[in-house]
Design a protein around this motif. Structure first.
Motif, mmCIF file in Angstrom:
data_model
loop_
_atom_site.group_PDB
_atom_site.id
_atom_site.type_symbol
_atom_site.label_atom_id
_atom_site.label_comp_id
_atom_site.label_asym_id
_atom_site.label_seq_id
_atom_site.Cartn_x
_atom_site.Cartn_y
_atom_site.Cartn_z
ATOM 1 N N ARG A 169 -35.439 -149.622 -46.990
ATOM 2 C CA ARG A 169 -35.146 -149.548 -47.669
ATOM 3 C C ARG A 169 -33.343 -150.632 -48.366
ATOM 4 N NH1 ARG A 169 -36.133 -145.169 -50.754
ATOM 5 N NH2 ARG A 169 -36.891 -143.955 -49.221
ATOM 6 N N LYS A 195 -30.248 -149.583 -48.277
ATOM 7 C CA LYS A 195 -29.414 -149.005 -46.530
ATOM 8 C C LYS A 195 -28.769 -149.591 -46.369
ATOM 9 C CE LYS A 195 -28.728 -145.971 -43.849
ATOM 10 N NZ LYS A 195 -28.306 -144.552 -44.115
ATOM 11 N N PHE A 229 -40.179 -146.315 -48.275
ATOM 12 C CA PHE A 229 -41.931 -145.289 -48.600
ATOM 13 C C PHE A 229 -40.889 -144.327 -49.330
ATOM 14 C CE2 PHE A 229 -43.156 -147.772 -45.362
ATOM 15 C CZ PHE A 229 -44.213 -148.475 -45.765
ATOM 16 N N SER A 269 -39.423 -140.613 -48.603
ATOM 17 C CA SER A 269 -39.398 -140.321 -47.038
ATOM 18 C C SER A 269 -38.669 -138.857 -47.680
ATOM 19 C CB SER A 269 -37.750 -141.031 -46.544
ATOM 20 O OG SER A 269 -37.458 -142.060 -47.543
ATOM 21 N N LEU A 270 -39.124 -138.400 -46.389
ATOM 22 C CA LEU A 270 -38.469 -136.561 -46.571
ATOM 23 C C LEU A 270 -38.017 -136.639 -45.139
ATOM 24 C CD1 LEU A 270 -38.176 -133.833 -47.884
ATOM 25 C CD2 LEU A 270 -40.768 -134.029 -47.659
ATOM 26 N N HIS A 271 -36.625 -136.063 -44.899
ATOM 27 C CA HIS A 271 -36.513 -136.550 -43.177
ATOM 28 C C HIS A 271 -35.514 -134.667 -43.031
ATOM 29 C CE1 HIS A 271 -32.170 -136.401 -40.949
ATOM 30 N NE2 HIS A 271 -33.340 -136.213 -39.962
ATOM 31 N N TYR A 278 -31.926 -125.550 -46.694
ATOM 32 C CA TYR A 278 -32.930 -126.983 -46.868
ATOM 33 C C TYR A 278 -32.907 -127.383 -48.235
ATOM 34 C CZ TYR A 278 -35.310 -131.611 -46.461
ATOM 35 O OH TYR A 278 -35.745 -133.055 -46.456
ATOM 36 N N TYR A 330 -37.472 -142.141 -53.226
ATOM 37 C CA TYR A 330 -36.450 -141.940 -52.402
ATOM 38 C C TYR A 330 -36.983 -141.717 -51.314
ATOM 39 C CZ TYR A 330 -37.189 -137.569 -55.021
ATOM 40 O OH TYR A 330 -37.412 -136.528 -55.508
ATOM 41 N N ASN A 331 -35.435 -140.960 -50.693
ATOM 42 C CA ASN A 331 -34.789 -140.338 -50.050
ATOM 43 C C ASN A 331 -34.592 -139.354 -50.388
ATOM 44 O OD1 ASN A 331 -34.708 -140.001 -46.490
ATOM 45 N ND2 ASN A 331 -32.930 -140.224 -47.568
ATOM 46 N N VAL A 332 -34.982 -137.958 -49.163
ATOM 47 C CA VAL A 332 -35.074 -136.841 -49.518
ATOM 48 C C VAL A 332 -34.797 -136.029 -48.180
ATOM 49 C CG1 VAL A 332 -35.558 -134.179 -50.169
ATOM 50 C CG2 VAL A 332 -36.508 -135.849 -51.371
ATOM 51 N N SER A 333 -32.611 -135.258 -48.019
ATOM 52 C CA SER A 333 -32.346 -135.280 -46.610
ATOM 53 C C SER A 333 -31.524 -133.969 -46.281
ATOM 54 C CB SER A 333 -31.847 -136.436 -46.045
ATOM 55 O OG SER A 333 -31.340 -136.213 -44.954
ATOM 56 N N LEU A 354 -29.588 -133.625 -44.715
ATOM 57 C CA LEU A 354 -28.165 -134.198 -43.759
ATOM 58 C C LEU A 354 -27.048 -134.780 -45.654
ATOM 59 C CD1 LEU A 354 -29.247 -136.673 -41.535
ATOM 60 C CD2 LEU A 354 -27.538 -135.253 -40.921
ATOM 61 N N ASP A 374 -25.049 -139.064 -50.102
ATOM 62 C CA ASP A 374 -24.412 -139.889 -51.114
ATOM 63 C C ASP A 374 -25.542 -139.408 -52.276
ATOM 64 O OD1 ASP A 374 -26.130 -141.563 -51.006
ATOM 65 O OD2 ASP A 374 -25.628 -143.021 -50.369
ATOM 66 N N HIS A 386 -27.590 -141.950 -53.666
ATOM 67 C CA HIS A 386 -28.548 -142.412 -53.643
ATOM 68 C C HIS A 386 -29.771 -141.740 -52.738
ATOM 69 C CE1 HIS A 386 -27.936 -145.377 -55.772
ATOM 70 N NE2 HIS A 386 -26.670 -145.556 -55.855
ATOM 71 N N PHE A 408 -28.904 -140.992 -49.524
ATOM 72 C CA PHE A 408 -28.570 -141.325 -48.066
ATOM 73 C C PHE A 408 -27.191 -140.931 -47.178
ATOM 74 C CE2 PHE A 408 -30.417 -145.507 -50.122
ATOM 75 C CZ PHE A 408 -31.595 -145.064 -49.232
ATOM 76 N N PRO A 409 -28.014 -140.231 -46.094
ATOM 77 C CA PRO A 409 -26.680 -139.479 -44.995
ATOM 78 C C PRO A 409 -25.076 -140.009 -45.721
ATOM 79 C CG PRO A 409 -28.586 -139.413 -44.216
ATOM 80 C CD PRO A 409 -28.793 -141.020 -45.046
#
Lengths: 281, 378
Positions: free
Chosen positions: A19, A22, A73, A75-77, B94, B227-230, B232, B235, B237, B239-240
């Motif tokens: 990323r 990141k 990618f 991403s799903l955390h 969540y 994109y990132n989904v969390s 946690l 921010d 964007h 990101f944790p």
């Protein structure tokens, strides 16, 4: 740029999938094997020629589950143990996407054990990469469902009295249509297994044996990261050779390679037939 | 089911038809009395419109699957009852954190624990507000009739999609299992709201951007935004983050995106309140009891009015205060040991009498009981 004239290095492939926004470094301890799994995964994706947009990485909670966050990618955390049902929702909603779950032994087999067997049973087209380091790393070295009997952890200070799960046996018995095991020593074979798993239309499990020298290694006198990875080399037996060995000879060995496949029908495909038959015109 | 027709439907079925009208195309659930018909009707109807139904291994998996499907672009719902809702709360949290539109229907039965599977209750009212751990602002709505269930389920989808948040629909066993003639609305009869799609380029896209109305555009996976989904704390964007300057931005957003628009979320049904001296505050099936009792009391010459909370959360503080301004007495009727009366106490001044009429023996509140209460407080 002088680099443009250089032949493509393996690290260039790697960087192409990280990323851009990141902030590194990652959360893993120096010498952790998870990065090797990530490398094998990236090479598999690159080899398969999948676009970044069509890949969805889903994870739960734990050291291994931080993996998707670093990669470019979708991403799903998610929450602890729940990556597979989240992934089931993504895949069933959008069967055209390639859905890959990154999980660990605690995440997939303890808190997520029920979801694990049912994802296998449905044979939904998801690839699960289970990074098995035999311990809870992120919370500080507690016993997991794959911690061997008698092994030490911070919650088995007198040795583990429980039996452990074999994830590959569990997946095969529950209905997964592709099951393979690799180790972080065997990075090339691991990449091949991940490639085959993604190509399989159905539920695929790749168990990647990895080292947690920080906890499992230290508490069980297995040495540092390098010594642990070396032990995977010493203990590994390719599946073809394992077939010719006795049970005694296979004691403490790690059988690696493609362990199990079936030709079972895939869940989303079967449901599509229901839609095709019943959709109002 | 063809639009514009009238059908004899159970409350649970009415809920599904409302959801389908709103555009639900994905349902994941697990059987539990008294909500099971929501799953059954969804399993029958969804393939007919090209949608997807899946029976998961438990309620934890059900809520996880609908969140995943929502992020993949579908309009989603699950249906359950108290014990199932309890299992779902982790991932409802969540959905708050990841700002994912989901509709969760809780057809309430008696509790705690396995409680009274086949009996009516409204004892999950506070759970709908405070189910998951942490700070967040919840939206919950409570239909009172079978027909209401259809239109309020449409509203639940609209709120979920508009505010990128979970919305709980609090039904109860009486509404869920009652049957009534329900009109399936014509196309275009009700406004349908869908989530805002991203218009920026993927390079410029900021997944949890602080827009003027605090609703970040939500592209589906596969549309090029990666994109990132969390769960946690993250921010803008996605990101944790552990940064003290970034954490409140996220938490304030979860509150303000809803509370800044509370007037558009609040919905009350008010009867006979113009000159009322006594107000009956109720929600869900009890509102029907209240209305009948108030009608009888009015015929006898008593100035009794009714306030029905169609939206329970956020609690309509301002409206309750204003409506009760000229009342001397208030009766709060509910099928629990007093979950909404405490909210009323917070907003009503001390010079007014607040009375409770509670029933938690698994039976409905009858108009006769309400009339007896009125007689007692007059």
């Amino acid at each position: 740029m002088t680099t443009a004239t250089k032949p493509k290095q393996k690290s260039d492939v790697f960087h192409q999938y990280l990323r851009p926004k990141k902030k590194f470094p990652n959360v893993w301890c120096p010498g952790c094997g998870i990065g090797i799994v990530m490398g094998a995964f990236i090479r598999a994706i690159d080899k398969l020629g999948l676009s970044k947009d069509e890949v969805v990485l889903v994870s739960g909670i734990g050291c291994s589950s931080r993996f998707p966050v670093y990669l470019d990618f979708n991403s799903l955390h998610t929450t602890h143990g729940r990556a597979l049902p989240f992934a089931t929702g993504v895949k069933f909603s959008r069967p055209d996407l390639k859905v890959i779950v990154i999980t660990g032994d605690g995440d997939a087999l303890a808190i997520g054990g029920n979801h694990f067997i049912h994802a296998c049973r449905r044979n939904i087209d998801i690839t699960a990469i289970l990074i098995n380091n035999h311990i809870y790393g992120m919370t500080g070295g507690q016993g997991s469902p794959t911690t061997p009997s008698e092994a030490f952890s911070t919650t088995t200070p007198y040795g583990n009295v429980e039996k452990h799960f074999e994830p590959c046996d569990l997946a095969a018995a529950a209905g997964a249509s592709y099951v393979a095991r690799g180790t972080v020593y065997h990075a090339v074979q691991l990449e091949k297994a991940i490639t085959q798993a993604i190509e399989n239309r159905g539920f695929s499990l790749v168990e990647a044996i990895s080292n947690c020298h920080t906890y499992f290694g230290r508490l069980n006198r297995k040495g540092d990261g390098l010594a642990m990875i070396q032990s995977f080399k010493d203990r590994a037996v390719p599946v073809a050779r394992a077939g010719k060995m006795s049970e005694e000879e296979l004691e403490d060995k790690l059988v690696i390679g493609k362990l199990h496949t079936t030709g079972a029908t895939e869940f989303c495909d079967e449901y599509q037939k229901v839609i095709d038959a019943h959709k109002e015109k | 089911m063809s639009n514009g027709t009238r059908k004899l439907l159970q409350g649970n079925a009415s809920c599904v038809h409302g959801a389908l009208y709103a555009g639900m195309r994905f349902f994941a659930g697990y059987p539990i009395t008294p909500s099971t018909e929501i799953a059954e009707v969804s399993s029958r109807e969804l393939p007919r419109v090209g949608g997807k139904f899946i029976q998961m291994e438990d309620e934890i998996g059900s809520i996880a699957a609908i969140i995943g499907a929502s992020i993949a672009g579908s309009k989603v719902m699950t249906g359950t009852s108290g014990p199932g809702y309890s299992l779902m709360v982790e991932n409802i949290g969540y959905a708050y954190m990841s700002e994912t539109p989901v509709v969760v229907v809780n057809v309430q039965r008696g509790g705690p624990s396995t409680g009274l599977p086949t009996k009516v209750s409204q004892s999950d009212t506070q759970q709908a507000r405070w189910g998951p751990h942490g700070d967040y602002t919840a939206i919950a709505i409570a239909p009172s009739t079978v027909e209401d269930t259809l239109t309020e389920t449409i509203r639940a989808f609209n709120l979920a999609e508009r505010f990128r948040t979970p919305v709980t629909v609090l039904l109860d066993e009486v509404i869920g299992h009652s049957r009534a003639m329900v009109k399936i609305p014509e196309e275009g009869e009700y406004e349908i709201i869908n989530r805002v799609k991203a218009t920026s380029s993927p390079e410029e896209f900021e997944a949890f951007e602080m827009t003027p109305n605090l609703i970040s555009p939500m592209p589906a996976y596969g549309e090029g935004y990666r994109y990132n989904v969390s769960g946690l704390t993250h921010d803008t964007h996605g990101f944790p983050t552990n940064r003290a300057d970034e954490i409140p931005i996220k938490l304030n957003k979860l509150r303000d995106k809803i509370m800044n628009y509370v007037d558009e979320i609040t919905k009350l049904r008010v009867e006979f309140m113009d000159d009322a001296d006594i107000a009956i505050i109720s929600y869900g099936s009890v509102s029907r009891t209240a209305l009948q009792a108030a009608s009888i009391a009015r015929q006898a010459g008593f100035k009794v009015g009714c306030i029905q909370l169609c939206t329970i959360w956020p609690f309509p503080e301002k409206e309750i205060k204003a409506l009760c301004e000229n009342c001397s007495k208030i009766i709060v009727g509910e099928l629990n040991m007093g979950q909404i009366v405490e909210e009323v106490r917070k907003v009503i001044s001390d010079d007014k009498e607040i009375h409770t009429l509670q029933r938690y023996d698994s039976e409905i509140l009858t108009p006769m009981q309400m009339l007896e209460k009125l007689e007692e407080v007059l």
